[in-house]
Design a protein around this motif. Structure first.
Motif, PDB file in Angstrom:
ATOM      1  N   UNK A 152       0.948  -1.344   0.015  1.00  0.00           N
ATOM      2  CA  UNK A 152       0.000   0.052  -0.039  1.00  0.00           C
ATOM      3  C   UNK A 152       0.831   1.465   0.057  1.00  0.00           C
ATOM      4  N   UNK A 153       2.083   1.090   0.582  1.00  0.00           N
ATOM      5  CA  UNK A 153       2.878   2.520   0.418  1.00  0.00           C
ATOM      6  C   UNK A 153       3.439   2.823  -0.852  1.00  0.00           C
ATOM      7  N   UNK A 154       3.312   1.778  -1.927  1.00  0.00           N
ATOM      8  CA  UNK A 154       3.727   2.101  -3.265  1.00  0.00           C
ATOM      9  C   UNK A 154       2.138   2.372  -4.116  1.00  0.00           C
ATOM     10  N   UNK A 155       1.289   1.508  -3.742  1.00  0.00           N
ATOM     11  CA  UNK A 155       0.052   1.200  -4.618  1.00  0.00           C
ATOM     12  C   UNK A 155      -0.700   2.683  -4.417  1.00  0.00           C
ATOM     13  N   UNK A 156      -0.917   2.844  -3.026  1.00  0.00           N
ATOM     14  CA  UNK A 156      -1.689   4.388  -3.140  1.00  0.00           C
ATOM     15  C   UNK A 156      -1.158   5.599  -3.554  1.00  0.00           C
ATOM     16  N   UNK A 157       0.033   5.663  -3.294  1.00  0.00           N
ATOM     17  CA  UNK A 157       0.806   6.759  -3.958  1.00  0.00           C
ATOM     18  C   UNK A 157       0.605   6.821  -5.590  1.00  0.00           C
ATOM     19  N   UNK A 158       0.846   5.698  -5.929  1.00  0.00           N
ATOM     20  CA  UNK A 158       0.606   5.784  -7.391  1.00  0.00           C
ATOM     21  C   UNK A 158      -0.850   5.857  -8.099  1.00  0.00           C
ATOM     22  N   UNK A 159      -1.653   5.323  -7.332  1.00  0.00           N
ATOM     23  CA  UNK A 159      -3.072   5.444  -7.827  1.00  0.00           C
ATOM     24  C   UNK A 159      -3.448   7.015  -7.417  1.00  0.00           C
ATOM     25  N   UNK A 160      -2.990   7.692  -6.459  1.00  0.00           N
ATOM     26  CA  UNK A 160      -3.370   8.965  -6.175  1.00  0.00           C
ATOM     27  C   UNK A 160      -2.757   9.891  -7.455  1.00  0.00           C
ATOM     28  N   UNK A 161      -1.500   9.487  -7.804  1.00  0.00           N
ATOM     29  CA  UNK A 161      -0.756  10.152  -9.027  1.00  0.00           C
ATOM     30  C   UNK A 161      -1.548   9.999 -10.177  1.00  0.00           C
ATOM     31  N   UNK A 162      -2.396   8.871 -10.515  1.00  0.00           N
ATOM     32  CA  UNK A 162      -3.074   8.757 -11.617  1.00  0.00           C
ATOM     33  C   UNK A 162      -4.136   9.659 -11.406  1.00  0.00           C
ATOM     34  N   UNK A 265       4.087   9.033  14.479  1.00  0.00           N
ATOM     35  CA  UNK A 265       5.402   9.453  13.787  1.00  0.00           C
ATOM     36  C   UNK A 265       5.709   8.689  12.649  1.00  0.00           C
ATOM     37  N   UNK A 266       5.654   7.442  12.739  1.00  0.00           N
ATOM     38  CA  UNK A 266       6.121   6.514  11.719  1.00  0.00           C
ATOM     39  C   UNK A 266       5.185   6.396  10.445  1.00  0.00           C
ATOM     40  N   UNK A 267       3.881   6.535  10.798  1.00  0.00           N
ATOM     41  CA  UNK A 267       2.894   6.979   9.774  1.00  0.00           C
ATOM     42  C   UNK A 267       3.216   8.250   9.056  1.00  0.00           C
ATOM     43  N   UNK A 268       3.527   9.382   9.788  1.00  0.00           N
ATOM     44  CA  UNK A 268       3.832  10.569   9.188  1.00  0.00           C
ATOM     45  C   UNK A 268       4.802  10.352   8.215  1.00  0.00           C
ATOM     46  N   UNK A 269       5.907   9.469   8.620  1.00  0.00           N
ATOM     47  CA  UNK A 269       7.128   9.217   7.826  1.00  0.00           C
ATOM     48  C   UNK A 269       6.552   8.578   6.296  1.00  0.00           C
ATOM     49  N   UNK A 270       5.579   7.694   6.737  1.00  0.00           N
ATOM     50  CA  UNK A 270       5.186   6.829   5.360  1.00  0.00           C
ATOM     51  C   UNK A 270       4.480   7.661   4.630  1.00  0.00           C
ATOM     52  N   UNK A 271       3.614   9.021   5.348  1.00  0.00           N
ATOM     53  CA  UNK A 271       2.785   9.711   4.355  1.00  0.00           C
ATOM     54  C   UNK A 271       3.829  10.668   3.501  1.00  0.00           C
ATOM     55  N   UNK A 272       5.058  10.971   4.350  1.00  0.00           N
ATOM     56  CA  UNK A 272       5.944  11.943   3.668  1.00  0.00           C
ATOM     57  C   UNK A 272       6.559  11.165   2.336  1.00  0.00           C
ATOM     58  N   UNK A 273       7.047   9.678   2.680  1.00  0.00           N
ATOM     59  CA  UNK A 273       7.438   8.896   1.479  1.00  0.00           C
ATOM     60  C   UNK A 273       6.500   8.758   0.393  1.00  0.00           C
ATOM     61  N   UNK A 275       4.063  10.789  -0.531  1.00  0.00           N
ATOM     62  CA  UNK A 275       3.813  12.120  -1.067  1.00  0.00           C
ATOM     63  C   UNK A 275       4.804  12.345  -2.092  1.00  0.00           C
ATOM     64  N   UNK A 276       6.227  12.176  -1.638  1.00  0.00           N
ATOM     65  CA  UNK A 276       7.374  12.276  -2.752  1.00  0.00           C
ATOM     66  C   UNK A 276       7.281  11.268  -3.859  1.00  0.00           C
ATOM     67  N   UNK A 282       3.817  11.543 -10.699  1.00  0.00           N
ATOM     68  CA  UNK A 282       3.040  12.639 -11.360  1.00  0.00           C
ATOM     69  C   UNK A 282       3.596  13.377 -12.409  1.00  0.00           C
ATOM     70  N   UNK A 283       4.886  13.671 -11.976  1.00  0.00           N
ATOM     71  CA  UNK A 283       5.769  14.534 -13.016  1.00  0.00           C
ATOM     72  C   UNK A 283       6.125  13.854 -14.497  1.00  0.00           C
TER      73      UNK A 283
END
Length: 481
Positions: A152-162, A265-273, A275-276, A282-283
Protein backbone atom coordinates in the motif's frame (compact mmCIF):
# COMPACT_ATOMS: atom_id res chain seq x y z
CA UNK A 1 -29.74 -52.81 -70.56
CA UNK A 2 -26.94 -55.36 -71.05
CA UNK A 3 -24.09 -56.38 -68.81
CA UNK A 4 -20.44 -56.35 -69.84
CA UNK A 5 -20.58 -59.99 -70.93
CA UNK A 6 -22.97 -59.14 -73.73
CA UNK A 7 -25.81 -61.15 -72.30
CA UNK A 8 -29.07 -59.28 -71.65
CA UNK A 9 -29.79 -58.62 -67.97
CA UNK A 10 -32.66 -60.60 -66.57
CA UNK A 11 -35.52 -58.42 -65.41
CA UNK A 12 -36.36 -58.38 -61.74
CA UNK A 13 -38.91 -61.00 -60.73
CA UNK A 14 -38.76 -62.83 -64.06
CA UNK A 15 -37.59 -66.08 -62.50
CA UNK A 16 -34.57 -66.35 -64.83
CA UNK A 17 -31.49 -67.10 -62.75
CA UNK A 18 -28.69 -64.55 -62.98
CA UNK A 19 -25.30 -65.86 -64.08
CA UNK A 20 -22.93 -66.95 -61.30
CA UNK A 21 -19.96 -64.75 -60.58
CA UNK A 22 -17.57 -67.59 -61.16
CA UNK A 23 -18.85 -68.00 -64.69
CA UNK A 24 -17.40 -64.69 -65.83
CA UNK A 25 -13.96 -63.43 -64.74
CA UNK A 26 -15.01 -59.76 -64.99
CA UNK A 27 -17.99 -60.25 -62.72
CA UNK A 28 -15.92 -62.36 -60.38
CA UNK A 29 -13.36 -59.56 -59.97
CA UNK A 30 -16.08 -56.99 -59.34
CA UNK A 31 -17.67 -59.18 -56.70
CA UNK A 32 -14.34 -59.64 -54.95
CA UNK A 33 -13.81 -55.86 -54.82
CA UNK A 34 -17.34 -55.32 -53.51
CA UNK A 35 -16.82 -57.93 -50.86
CA UNK A 36 -13.68 -56.22 -49.60
CA UNK A 37 -15.48 -52.84 -49.19
CA UNK A 38 -18.74 -54.20 -47.83
CA UNK A 39 -19.87 -54.29 -44.16
CA UNK A 40 -18.62 -57.12 -41.98
CA UNK A 41 -21.61 -59.27 -43.12
CA UNK A 42 -19.71 -61.65 -45.46
CA UNK A 43 -18.21 -65.12 -45.28
CA UNK A 44 -15.58 -66.96 -47.27
CA UNK A 45 -16.22 -70.53 -48.43
CA UNK A 46 -13.35 -72.41 -49.82
CA UNK A 47 -14.20 -74.07 -53.11
CA UNK A 48 -12.24 -77.25 -53.49
CA UNK A 49 -11.77 -76.86 -57.25
CA UNK A 50 -11.67 -73.08 -57.85
CA UNK A 51 -9.84 -71.59 -54.82
CA UNK A 52 -11.77 -68.33 -54.89
CA UNK A 53 -14.21 -66.54 -52.47
CA UNK A 54 -17.92 -66.79 -52.86
CA UNK A 55 -20.11 -63.89 -51.65
CA UNK A 56 -22.79 -64.98 -49.21
CA UNK A 57 -25.70 -62.72 -48.33
CA UNK A 58 -25.87 -61.86 -44.60
CA UNK A 59 -28.47 -63.67 -42.61
CA UNK A 60 -30.91 -61.74 -40.50
CA UNK A 61 -29.89 -61.85 -36.88
CA UNK A 62 -32.15 -63.80 -34.55
CA UNK A 63 -32.76 -61.64 -31.45
CA UNK A 64 -33.15 -64.60 -29.21
CA UNK A 65 -30.50 -66.87 -30.59
CA UNK A 66 -27.43 -64.66 -30.33
CA UNK A 67 -26.92 -65.30 -26.66
CA UNK A 68 -27.08 -69.11 -27.15
CA UNK A 69 -24.86 -69.32 -30.22
CA UNK A 70 -22.16 -66.80 -29.18
CA UNK A 71 -19.38 -68.00 -26.96
CA UNK A 72 -18.70 -65.41 -24.24
CA UNK A 73 -15.20 -63.94 -24.23
CA UNK A 74 -13.10 -64.64 -21.17
CA UNK A 75 -12.94 -61.77 -18.74
CA UNK A 76 -11.39 -60.90 -15.44
CA UNK A 77 -13.50 -61.53 -12.35
CA UNK A 78 -12.40 -58.22 -10.84
CA UNK A 79 -14.15 -56.28 -13.63
CA UNK A 80 -17.79 -57.39 -13.72
CA UNK A 81 -19.79 -56.74 -16.83
CA UNK A 82 -22.61 -54.27 -17.06
CA UNK A 83 -26.19 -55.36 -16.89
CA UNK A 84 -28.80 -54.50 -19.47
CA UNK A 85 -30.20 -51.57 -17.47
CA UNK A 86 -26.86 -49.75 -17.31
CA UNK A 87 -26.30 -50.28 -21.03
CA UNK A 88 -29.79 -48.98 -21.71
CA UNK A 89 -29.23 -45.74 -19.80
CA UNK A 90 -25.84 -45.05 -21.36
CA UNK A 91 -25.89 -42.99 -24.57
CA UNK A 92 -25.30 -44.83 -27.79
CA UNK A 93 -22.42 -42.57 -28.83
CA UNK A 94 -20.82 -42.01 -25.39
CA UNK A 95 -17.27 -43.17 -24.90
CA UNK A 96 -16.56 -45.42 -21.94
CA UNK A 97 -12.93 -44.60 -21.23
CA UNK A 98 -10.25 -47.26 -21.04
CA UNK A 99 -12.73 -50.16 -20.76
CA UNK A 100 -14.08 -49.96 -24.32
CA UNK A 101 -14.58 -53.50 -25.54
CA UNK A 102 -12.99 -54.68 -28.76
CA UNK A 103 -15.26 -55.71 -31.65
CA UNK A 104 -14.78 -59.40 -30.92
CA UNK A 105 -15.84 -59.02 -27.29
CA UNK A 106 -18.78 -56.78 -28.29
CA UNK A 107 -19.92 -59.38 -30.85
CA UNK A 108 -19.61 -62.09 -28.20
CA UNK A 109 -21.97 -60.25 -25.86
CA UNK A 110 -19.47 -58.51 -23.53
CA UNK A 111 -20.55 -55.09 -22.27
CA UNK A 112 -18.03 -52.30 -21.43
CA UNK A 113 -17.67 -50.69 -18.02
CA UNK A 114 -18.69 -46.99 -17.71
CA UNK A 115 -16.16 -44.32 -16.82
CA UNK A 116 -16.47 -42.56 -13.43
CA UNK A 117 -17.44 -39.32 -15.24
CA UNK A 118 -20.44 -41.06 -16.82
CA UNK A 119 -21.71 -42.22 -13.42
CA UNK A 120 -21.94 -38.59 -12.05
CA UNK A 121 -25.22 -36.81 -12.86
CA UNK A 122 -24.80 -34.02 -15.34
CA UNK A 123 -26.26 -31.19 -13.14
CA UNK A 124 -23.98 -32.17 -10.27
CA UNK A 125 -20.97 -32.28 -12.57
CA UNK A 126 -21.73 -28.82 -14.01
CA UNK A 127 -22.27 -27.34 -10.53
CA UNK A 128 -19.00 -28.79 -9.21
CA UNK A 129 -17.02 -27.47 -12.18
CA UNK A 130 -18.55 -24.00 -11.79
CA UNK A 131 -17.75 -23.98 -8.06
CA UNK A 132 -14.17 -25.03 -8.76
CA UNK A 133 -13.70 -22.16 -11.21
CA UNK A 134 -15.25 -19.71 -8.76
CA UNK A 135 -12.85 -20.87 -6.06
CA UNK A 136 -9.90 -20.31 -8.37
CA UNK A 137 -11.12 -16.80 -9.24
CA UNK A 138 -11.72 -15.99 -5.55
CA UNK A 139 -8.22 -17.21 -4.66
CA UNK A 140 -6.69 -15.03 -7.38
CA UNK A 141 -8.67 -11.99 -6.24
CA UNK A 142 -7.71 -12.61 -2.60
CA UNK A 143 -4.04 -12.82 -3.60
CA UNK A 144 -4.35 -9.55 -5.50
CA UNK A 145 -5.96 -7.79 -2.53
CA UNK A 146 -3.26 -9.18 -0.22
CA UNK A 147 -0.50 -7.84 -2.46
CA UNK A 148 -2.20 -4.43 -2.68
CA UNK A 149 -2.48 -4.22 1.10
CA UNK A 150 1.12 -5.30 1.63
CA UNK A 151 2.37 -2.82 -0.97
CA UNK A 152 0.00 0.00 0.00
CA UNK A 153 2.93 2.38 0.56
CA UNK A 154 3.59 2.13 -3.19
CA UNK A 155 0.13 1.36 -4.59
CA UNK A 156 -1.77 4.23 -2.92
CA UNK A 157 0.66 7.00 -4.00
CA UNK A 158 0.68 5.66 -7.56
CA UNK A 159 -3.13 5.54 -7.64
CA UNK A 160 -3.34 9.12 -6.33
CA UNK A 161 -0.79 10.15 -8.97
CA UNK A 162 -3.03 8.68 -11.68
CA UNK A 163 -6.02 10.61 -10.29
CA UNK A 164 -4.04 13.86 -10.22
CA UNK A 165 -2.75 13.24 -13.74
CA UNK A 166 -6.33 12.85 -14.93
CA UNK A 167 -7.07 16.24 -13.35
CA UNK A 168 -3.95 18.12 -14.55
CA UNK A 169 -3.25 16.50 -17.94
CA UNK A 170 -5.87 18.64 -19.76
CA UNK A 171 -4.12 21.77 -18.44
CA UNK A 172 -0.75 20.53 -19.69
CA UNK A 173 -2.16 19.82 -23.13
CA UNK A 174 -3.91 23.21 -23.22
CA UNK A 175 -0.60 24.95 -22.58
CA UNK A 176 1.19 22.70 -25.07
CA UNK A 177 -1.35 23.57 -27.77
CA UNK A 178 -0.49 27.24 -27.14
CA UNK A 179 3.10 26.51 -28.27
CA UNK A 180 4.47 26.07 -24.77
CA UNK A 181 7.05 23.24 -24.63
CA UNK A 182 5.73 20.20 -22.85
CA UNK A 183 8.42 20.27 -20.18
CA UNK A 184 7.74 23.90 -19.34
CA UNK A 185 3.98 23.29 -19.38
CA UNK A 186 4.42 20.40 -16.94
CA UNK A 187 6.58 22.56 -14.65
CA UNK A 188 4.07 25.42 -14.69
CA UNK A 189 1.17 23.12 -13.83
CA UNK A 190 3.11 21.38 -11.05
CA UNK A 191 4.32 24.66 -9.50
CA UNK A 192 0.85 26.18 -9.72
CA UNK A 193 -0.77 23.13 -8.16
CA UNK A 194 1.74 22.92 -5.31
CA UNK A 195 1.37 26.65 -4.64
CA UNK A 196 -2.41 26.36 -4.46
CA UNK A 197 -2.21 23.33 -2.16
CA UNK A 198 0.39 24.95 0.08
CA UNK A 199 -1.59 28.17 0.33
CA UNK A 200 -4.76 26.29 1.26
CA UNK A 201 -2.98 24.24 3.96
CA UNK A 202 -1.30 27.35 5.37
CA UNK A 203 -4.61 29.19 5.62
CA UNK A 204 -6.32 26.19 7.27
CA UNK A 205 -3.55 25.66 9.84
CA UNK A 206 -3.22 29.34 10.71
CA UNK A 207 -6.99 29.63 11.13
CA UNK A 208 -7.04 26.63 13.47
CA UNK A 209 -4.16 27.95 15.57
CA UNK A 210 -5.61 31.44 15.87
CA UNK A 211 -9.14 30.32 16.66
CA UNK A 212 -8.44 27.58 19.21
CA UNK A 213 -8.62 29.89 22.22
CA UNK A 214 -11.81 31.49 20.91
CA UNK A 215 -13.45 28.11 20.44
CA UNK A 216 -12.49 26.96 23.95
CA UNK A 217 -14.01 30.12 25.42
CA UNK A 218 -17.22 29.73 23.42
CA UNK A 219 -17.56 26.06 24.40
CA UNK A 220 -17.14 27.02 28.07
CA UNK A 221 -19.82 29.68 27.76
CA UNK A 222 -22.20 27.23 26.05
CA UNK A 223 -21.84 24.45 28.62
CA UNK A 224 -25.07 25.62 30.25
CA UNK A 225 -27.01 25.42 27.00
CA UNK A 226 -25.52 22.03 26.25
CA UNK A 227 -26.53 20.83 29.72
CA UNK A 228 -30.06 22.04 29.13
CA UNK A 229 -30.14 20.20 25.82
CA UNK A 230 -28.88 17.04 27.54
CA UNK A 231 -31.54 17.36 30.28
CA UNK A 232 -34.24 17.51 27.60
CA UNK A 233 -33.30 14.00 26.47
CA UNK A 234 -34.47 10.87 28.33
CA UNK A 235 -30.84 10.12 29.24
CA UNK A 236 -29.30 11.57 32.43
CA UNK A 237 -26.11 13.17 31.14
CA UNK A 238 -24.00 15.68 33.10
CA UNK A 239 -21.90 17.62 30.60
CA UNK A 240 -19.43 18.87 33.23
CA UNK A 241 -18.86 15.39 34.67
CA UNK A 242 -18.48 14.00 31.15
CA UNK A 243 -15.75 16.55 30.37
CA UNK A 244 -13.90 15.73 33.61
CA UNK A 245 -14.05 12.00 32.77
CA UNK A 246 -12.53 12.67 29.36
CA UNK A 247 -9.64 14.62 30.92
CA UNK A 248 -9.05 11.90 33.51
CA UNK A 249 -9.02 9.22 30.80
CA UNK A 250 -6.37 11.20 28.94
CA UNK A 251 -4.18 11.36 32.09
CA UNK A 252 -4.60 7.65 32.84
CA UNK A 253 -3.68 6.58 29.31
CA UNK A 254 -0.78 8.95 28.81
CA UNK A 255 1.68 6.11 28.17
CA UNK A 256 -0.60 4.51 25.60
CA UNK A 257 -1.07 7.84 23.92
CA UNK A 258 2.70 8.37 23.85
CA UNK A 259 3.28 5.03 22.12
CA UNK A 260 0.48 5.91 19.76
CA UNK A 261 2.27 9.18 19.02
CA UNK A 262 5.38 7.22 18.07
CA UNK A 263 3.26 5.10 15.72
CA UNK A 264 1.75 8.28 14.34
CA UNK A 265 5.27 9.60 13.69
CA UNK A 266 6.05 6.46 11.72
CA UNK A 267 2.80 6.93 9.84
CA UNK A 268 3.76 10.52 9.11
CA UNK A 269 7.07 9.23 7.72
CA UNK A 270 5.18 6.86 5.43
CA UNK A 271 2.92 9.70 4.35
CA UNK A 272 5.90 11.90 3.49
CA UNK A 273 7.55 9.06 1.55
CA UNK A 274 4.29 8.39 -0.28
CA UNK A 275 3.90 12.09 -1.06
CA UNK A 276 7.40 12.20 -2.58
CA UNK A 277 6.69 9.08 -4.67
CA UNK A 278 3.34 10.49 -5.81
CA UNK A 279 4.96 13.78 -6.82
CA UNK A 280 7.75 12.03 -8.72
CA UNK A 281 5.33 9.73 -10.57
CA UNK A 282 2.99 12.60 -11.37
CA UNK A 283 5.72 14.61 -13.07
CA UNK A 284 6.58 11.78 -15.43
CA UNK A 285 2.93 10.94 -16.11
CA UNK A 286 2.23 14.51 -17.16
CA UNK A 287 5.39 14.89 -19.22
CA UNK A 288 5.76 11.43 -20.76
CA UNK A 289 2.42 9.69 -20.31
CA UNK A 290 2.06 8.58 -23.94
CA UNK A 291 5.43 6.83 -24.02
CA UNK A 292 4.76 5.14 -20.67
CA UNK A 293 1.45 3.76 -21.94
CA UNK A 294 3.06 2.75 -25.24
CA UNK A 295 5.43 0.52 -23.30
CA UNK A 296 2.75 -0.89 -20.98
CA UNK A 297 0.41 -1.86 -23.82
CA UNK A 298 3.10 -4.16 -25.26
CA UNK A 299 2.15 -6.60 -22.48
CA UNK A 300 -1.17 -7.27 -24.25
CA UNK A 301 -1.36 -10.02 -26.93
CA UNK A 302 -0.55 -8.79 -30.41
CA UNK A 303 -3.94 -9.85 -31.81
CA UNK A 304 -5.84 -7.89 -29.13
CA UNK A 305 -3.42 -4.99 -28.65
CA UNK A 306 -5.47 -2.48 -30.63
CA UNK A 307 -8.68 -3.35 -28.73
CA UNK A 308 -6.86 -3.11 -25.38
CA UNK A 309 -5.44 0.27 -26.40
CA UNK A 310 -8.91 1.60 -27.17
CA UNK A 311 -10.29 0.22 -23.88
CA UNK A 312 -7.50 1.88 -21.89
CA UNK A 313 -8.09 5.20 -23.61
CA UNK A 314 -11.80 5.06 -22.84
CA UNK A 315 -11.07 4.08 -19.23
CA UNK A 316 -8.77 7.08 -18.76
CA UNK A 317 -11.37 9.34 -20.38
CA UNK A 318 -13.89 8.05 -17.84
CA UNK A 319 -11.41 8.80 -15.05
CA UNK A 320 -10.92 12.34 -16.39
CA UNK A 321 -14.67 12.88 -16.36
CA UNK A 322 -15.00 11.47 -12.85
CA UNK A 323 -12.23 13.64 -11.38
CA UNK A 324 -13.45 16.77 -13.13
CA UNK A 325 -17.05 16.25 -11.97
CA UNK A 326 -15.93 15.43 -8.42
CA UNK A 327 -13.85 18.61 -8.20
CA UNK A 328 -16.79 20.73 -9.38
CA UNK A 329 -19.14 19.04 -6.89
CA UNK A 330 -16.63 19.52 -4.07
CA UNK A 331 -16.25 23.22 -4.89
CA UNK A 332 -20.03 23.74 -4.85
CA UNK A 333 -20.35 21.86 -1.53
CA UNK A 334 -17.54 23.81 0.10
CA UNK A 335 -18.88 27.19 -1.06
CA UNK A 336 -22.48 26.40 -0.05
CA UNK A 337 -21.70 25.07 3.42
CA UNK A 338 -19.02 27.72 3.98
CA UNK A 339 -21.47 30.50 3.22
CA UNK A 340 -23.98 28.95 5.64
CA UNK A 341 -21.36 28.77 8.39
CA UNK A 342 -20.25 32.35 7.75
CA UNK A 343 -23.81 33.65 7.78
CA UNK A 344 -24.58 31.98 11.13
CA UNK A 345 -21.35 33.19 12.76
CA UNK A 346 -19.81 29.77 13.31
CA UNK A 347 -16.00 29.93 13.73
CA UNK A 348 -13.51 27.97 11.65
CA UNK A 349 -15.32 28.70 8.41
CA UNK A 350 -12.26 28.17 6.20
CA UNK A 351 -11.08 24.90 7.84
CA UNK A 352 -14.60 23.48 7.80
CA UNK A 353 -15.06 24.47 4.14
CA UNK A 354 -11.72 22.83 3.28
CA UNK A 355 -12.82 19.69 5.16
CA UNK A 356 -16.08 19.63 3.19
CA UNK A 357 -14.10 20.02 -0.05
CA UNK A 358 -11.87 17.04 0.76
CA UNK A 359 -14.79 14.93 2.00
CA UNK A 360 -16.64 15.36 -1.29
CA UNK A 361 -14.04 13.08 -2.97
CA UNK A 362 -15.47 10.16 -0.98
CA UNK A 363 -19.01 9.62 -2.32
CA UNK A 364 -21.90 9.32 0.14
CA UNK A 365 -19.80 8.92 3.30
CA UNK A 366 -17.62 12.02 2.91
CA UNK A 367 -20.50 14.47 2.63
CA UNK A 368 -22.29 12.98 5.64
CA UNK A 369 -19.22 13.00 7.90
CA UNK A 370 -18.05 16.51 7.04
CA UNK A 371 -21.58 17.88 7.39
CA UNK A 372 -21.86 16.25 10.82
CA UNK A 373 -18.59 17.88 11.90
CA UNK A 374 -19.87 21.30 10.83
CA UNK A 375 -23.11 20.77 12.78
CA UNK A 376 -21.24 19.67 15.93
CA UNK A 377 -18.95 22.70 15.79
CA UNK A 378 -21.98 24.95 15.43
CA UNK A 379 -23.67 23.19 18.37
CA UNK A 380 -20.62 23.53 20.61
CA UNK A 381 -19.92 27.16 19.78
CA UNK A 382 -23.26 28.82 18.98
CA UNK A 383 -25.91 26.62 20.56
CA UNK A 384 -28.71 24.35 19.33
CA UNK A 385 -30.59 26.96 17.28
CA UNK A 386 -27.55 27.75 15.14
CA UNK A 387 -26.79 24.03 14.87
CA UNK A 388 -30.27 23.40 13.46
CA UNK A 389 -29.78 26.16 10.88
CA UNK A 390 -26.42 24.70 9.84
CA UNK A 391 -28.03 21.26 9.62
CA UNK A 392 -30.64 22.66 7.25
CA UNK A 393 -27.93 24.24 5.09
CA UNK A 394 -25.97 20.99 4.95
CA UNK A 395 -29.05 18.97 3.96
CA UNK A 396 -29.97 21.49 1.25
CA UNK A 397 -26.48 21.38 -0.24
CA UNK A 398 -26.44 17.58 -0.18
CA UNK A 399 -29.83 17.42 -1.88
CA UNK A 400 -28.55 19.77 -4.57
CA UNK A 401 -25.53 17.52 -5.05
CA UNK A 402 -27.51 14.27 -5.19
CA UNK A 403 -30.31 15.39 -7.51
CA UNK A 404 -28.68 17.99 -9.75
CA UNK A 405 -24.87 17.96 -9.72
CA UNK A 406 -24.21 14.22 -9.67
CA UNK A 407 -26.63 13.27 -12.51
CA UNK A 408 -25.68 16.22 -14.73
CA UNK A 409 -21.91 16.42 -14.21
CA UNK A 410 -20.90 12.86 -13.40
CA UNK A 411 -23.64 10.88 -15.15
CA UNK A 412 -22.36 11.80 -18.60
CA UNK A 413 -18.90 10.29 -18.14
CA UNK A 414 -19.39 7.69 -15.39
CA UNK A 415 -22.40 5.39 -15.74
CA UNK A 416 -22.55 3.76 -12.33
CA UNK A 417 -25.64 2.73 -10.42
CA UNK A 418 -25.96 4.30 -6.94
CA UNK A 419 -26.02 0.83 -5.39
CA UNK A 420 -22.72 -0.01 -7.10
CA UNK A 421 -21.23 3.24 -5.74
CA UNK A 422 -22.40 2.48 -2.19
CA UNK A 423 -21.12 -1.10 -2.27
CA UNK A 424 -17.80 0.02 -3.76
CA UNK A 425 -17.26 2.60 -1.02
CA UNK A 426 -18.19 0.05 1.68
CA UNK A 427 -15.79 -2.56 0.32
CA UNK A 428 -13.05 0.05 -0.04
CA UNK A 429 -13.45 1.13 3.59
CA UNK A 430 -13.29 -2.47 4.81
CA UNK A 431 -10.25 -3.37 2.71
CA UNK A 432 -8.10 -0.22 2.86
CA UNK A 433 -9.79 2.34 5.10
CA UNK A 434 -9.84 5.96 3.96
CA UNK A 435 -7.62 5.26 0.94
CA UNK A 436 -9.96 2.45 -0.13
CA UNK A 437 -13.00 4.72 0.18
CA UNK A 438 -11.22 7.37 -1.90
CA UNK A 439 -10.12 5.00 -4.68
CA UNK A 440 -13.05 2.55 -4.85
CA UNK A 441 -15.38 4.58 -7.08
CA UNK A 442 -12.66 5.72 -9.55
CA UNK A 443 -11.55 2.10 -9.87
CA UNK A 444 -15.14 1.03 -10.58
CA UNK A 445 -15.48 3.78 -13.19
CA UNK A 446 -12.27 2.71 -14.94
CA UNK A 447 -13.17 -0.99 -14.93
CA UNK A 448 -16.71 -0.30 -16.17
CA UNK A 449 -15.51 1.79 -19.11
CA UNK A 450 -12.82 -0.76 -20.03
CA UNK A 451 -15.21 -3.73 -19.93
CA UNK A 452 -17.82 -1.90 -22.01
CA UNK A 453 -15.21 -1.15 -24.62
CA UNK A 454 -13.88 -4.71 -24.72
CA UNK A 455 -17.31 -6.34 -25.12
CA UNK A 456 -18.63 -3.79 -27.62
CA UNK A 457 -19.72 -5.19 -30.99
CA UNK A 458 -17.51 -2.74 -32.86
CA UNK A 459 -14.77 -0.25 -32.05
CA UNK A 460 -12.87 2.53 -33.75
CA UNK A 461 -9.14 2.86 -34.25
CA UNK A 462 -7.06 3.91 -31.20
CA UNK A 463 -6.12 7.22 -32.78
CA UNK A 464 -9.81 8.17 -33.02
CA UNK A 465 -10.24 8.08 -29.19
CA UNK A 466 -9.07 11.10 -27.19
CA UNK A 467 -8.29 9.94 -23.63
CA UNK A 468 -8.60 13.48 -22.23
CA UNK A 469 -12.20 14.00 -23.34
CA UNK A 470 -14.81 12.50 -20.99
CA UNK A 471 -17.27 12.05 -23.88
CA UNK A 472 -14.94 9.43 -25.37
CA UNK A 473 -15.50 7.12 -22.39
CA UNK A 474 -18.41 5.26 -24.01
CA UNK A 475 -18.05 2.98 -27.06
CA UNK A 476 -20.06 3.67 -30.22
CA UNK A 477 -23.55 2.12 -30.42
CA UNK A 478 -24.03 -1.20 -32.16
CA UNK A 479 -24.95 -1.22 -35.82
CA UNK A 480 -28.66 -1.91 -36.54
CA UNK A 481 -29.51 -5.34 -37.79
Amino acid sequence: MTERTGRPAAPAGSGIPRPRHDDDPALRGRASADARHAEPAHAADEDSGAGHARVVAPRPADPGAGAHRATPAPHDDTEPLLDDTTDHHRGAGERTGPHVADPAARAAGARPRPSPRAEIPRPLRIASEACARMLVIAAGFALLVFLVIELRVVVVPMAIAVLLSALLAPLVRWLHERRVPRGIATALVMVGGLAALGGLLTAVVSTLVDGTSQVVAEVTDNVGSLQGLADATPFRIDVGVLGDQVLQAVRDNQQTLTSGAVTTAATVGEILAGFALCLFALIFMLHDGRRIWGFVRLLAPRARRSRVDVAARRAFASLVGYVRATVLVAIVDAIGIGLGLWATGVPFVLPLAALVFLGAFVPIIGAVLTGAVAVLVALATEGPVTALIVLGVVLAVQQLESHVLQPVLMGRAVRLHPLAVALGVAVGVVVAGIAGALLAVPLLAVLTAAVRSLVASREVAPRAVDPLRPREANPPPALPG
